[in-house]
Design an enzyme around this catalytic site. Structure first.
Site, short mmCIF file in Angstrom:
data_model
loop_
_atom_site.label_atom_id
_atom_site.label_comp_id
_atom_site.label_asym_id
_atom_site.label_seq_id
_atom_site.Cartn_x
_atom_site.Cartn_y
_atom_site.Cartn_z
N ARG A 44 19.05 -16.13 28.28
CA ARG A 44 18.10 -16.78 29.19
C ARG A 44 16.98 -15.84 29.61
O ARG A 44 15.85 -16.27 29.75
CB ARG A 44 18.82 -17.32 30.42
CG ARG A 44 19.68 -18.52 30.07
CD ARG A 44 20.26 -19.17 31.28
NE ARG A 44 21.24 -18.29 31.90
CZ ARG A 44 21.96 -18.61 32.94
NH1 ARG A 44 21.83 -19.77 33.51
NH2 ARG A 44 22.84 -17.77 33.43
N GLU A 69 32.92 -20.29 28.15
CA GLU A 69 31.53 -19.84 27.99
C GLU A 69 30.84 -20.58 26.85
O GLU A 69 29.66 -20.92 26.95
CB GLU A 69 31.48 -18.32 27.77
CG GLU A 69 31.90 -17.51 28.98
CD GLU A 69 31.05 -17.74 30.21
OE1 GLU A 69 29.84 -18.01 30.10
OE2 GLU A 69 31.60 -17.65 31.33
N GLU A 72 29.88 -23.93 28.37
CA GLU A 72 28.81 -23.85 29.36
C GLU A 72 27.46 -23.50 28.74
O GLU A 72 26.43 -24.07 29.10
CB GLU A 72 29.16 -22.83 30.44
CG GLU A 72 30.27 -23.27 31.36
CD GLU A 72 30.61 -22.25 32.42
OE1 GLU A 72 29.98 -21.17 32.47
OE2 GLU A 72 31.52 -22.54 33.23
N GLU A 73 27.46 -22.53 27.82
CA GLU A 73 26.20 -22.03 27.27
C GLU A 73 25.70 -22.80 26.06
O GLU A 73 24.49 -22.84 25.82
CB GLU A 73 26.35 -20.55 26.92
CG GLU A 73 26.61 -19.68 28.13
CD GLU A 73 26.75 -18.20 27.80
OE1 GLU A 73 26.48 -17.79 26.66
OE2 GLU A 73 27.14 -17.45 28.72
N LYS A 95 20.68 -7.74 38.30
CA LYS A 95 19.56 -8.22 39.13
C LYS A 95 19.02 -7.12 40.02
O LYS A 95 17.84 -7.13 40.37
CB LYS A 95 20.01 -9.41 39.96
CG LYS A 95 20.23 -10.65 39.12
CD LYS A 95 20.69 -11.82 39.95
CE LYS A 95 20.97 -13.00 39.02
NZ LYS A 95 21.50 -14.15 39.72
#
Length: 167
Positions: A44, A69, A72-73, A95
């Site tokens: 992303r 995963e 979801e992805e 982050k």
């Protein structure tokens, strides 16, 4: 924090702590003409080619995390092998700006179906490619080697047919 201070902090962190752990799915399907294909998706943030992966989940075994995963992805449903194919490492930018080493345990996942709707739909590009092409696209050398080693599980259908005809 200056650039030099940030580099020093990152280097100190890298040397002091063990790598973080993630679990991944190498999603694959068999195609009669193409042999085996693997599913790559873009991350992303950086839009580089990767495989579905994520952090450990409470009360879930590593292969179950890989299955989750993949769903979801990439909207993939299938069975992940309990035994890992292998591992690769990469540096994950958090982050906060810090970079930490991550060790990724990879499980082969035989794709049974792909869903039209899934949590991260639209935030990633998905593409089925031959193992050799996938190995060219991923950045991590260890992941590249895992994909190529995985491809040897499946004989090339064109070569197999040619050998059978030539007998």
């Amino acid at each position: 924090m200056s650039l030099l201070d940030r580099i020093t902090a990152n280097l100190t962190l890298l040397l002091r702590r063990p790598p973080e752990q993630q679990y991944a799915a190498l999603c694959y399907r068999k195609d009669g003409l193409a042999g085996v294909e693997v599913l790559l998706l873009t991350s992303r943030e950086t839009r580089r080619w990767v495989i579905p992966k994520g952090w450990p989940m409470k009360k879930k075994k590593p292969h179950a995390v890989a299955e989750r995963e993949a769903y979801e992805e990439a909207g993939v449903r299938g069975k992940a092998e309990k035994e890992p194919l292998g591992f690769f490492t990469y540096l994950k930018r958090l982050k906060s700006g810090l970079t930490v080493p991550v060790r990724v345990q990879v499980h082969a996942l035989a794709v049974e179906s792909m869903l039209d709707e899934f949590p991260e739909k639209g935030s990633r590009q998905l593409e089925w490619v031959a193992c050799e092409e996938a190995a060219k696209r991923v950045r991590e050398t260890e992941l590249r080697d895992l994909i190529l080693a995985f491809s040897h599980r499946f004989p090339n259908p064109v070569e197999t047919k040619a050998r059978a005809v030539g007998r």
